[in-house]
Design a protein around this motif. Structure first.
Motif: not given
Length: 70
Positions: A2-4, A8-9, A14-16
């Motif tokens: 899925s797209k962030a 976020r990246i 995980h997302y950051r």
């Protein structure tokens, strides 16, 4: 995959948040407390304009118990 989400990246699993450029660094709470303590100590040691205080009167005024006109 899925797209962030916006802002976020994806990093590994995980997302950051995306890093942003800050124009000025923020002072931490401990740094602010240190500055305040330094100013307070400076005032305790050297004083803040004690020389500019009004001088006490050179001759004290007579009290109530002094006889007037005798």
């Amino acid at each position: 995959m899925s797209k962030a989400p916006e802002g976020r990246i994806r990093v590994r699993a995980h997302y950051r948040r995306k890093p942003t450029a800050r124009s000025a660094k923020r002072m931490s709470g401990w740094a602010v407390a240190g500055v305040v303590a330094g100013v307070w100590l400076w005032g305790q040691v050297f004083g803040f304009g004690d020389a500019a205080a009004t001088p006490p009167p050179s001759e004290p005024a007579p009290g109530v118990s002094a006889a007037a006109g005798r």
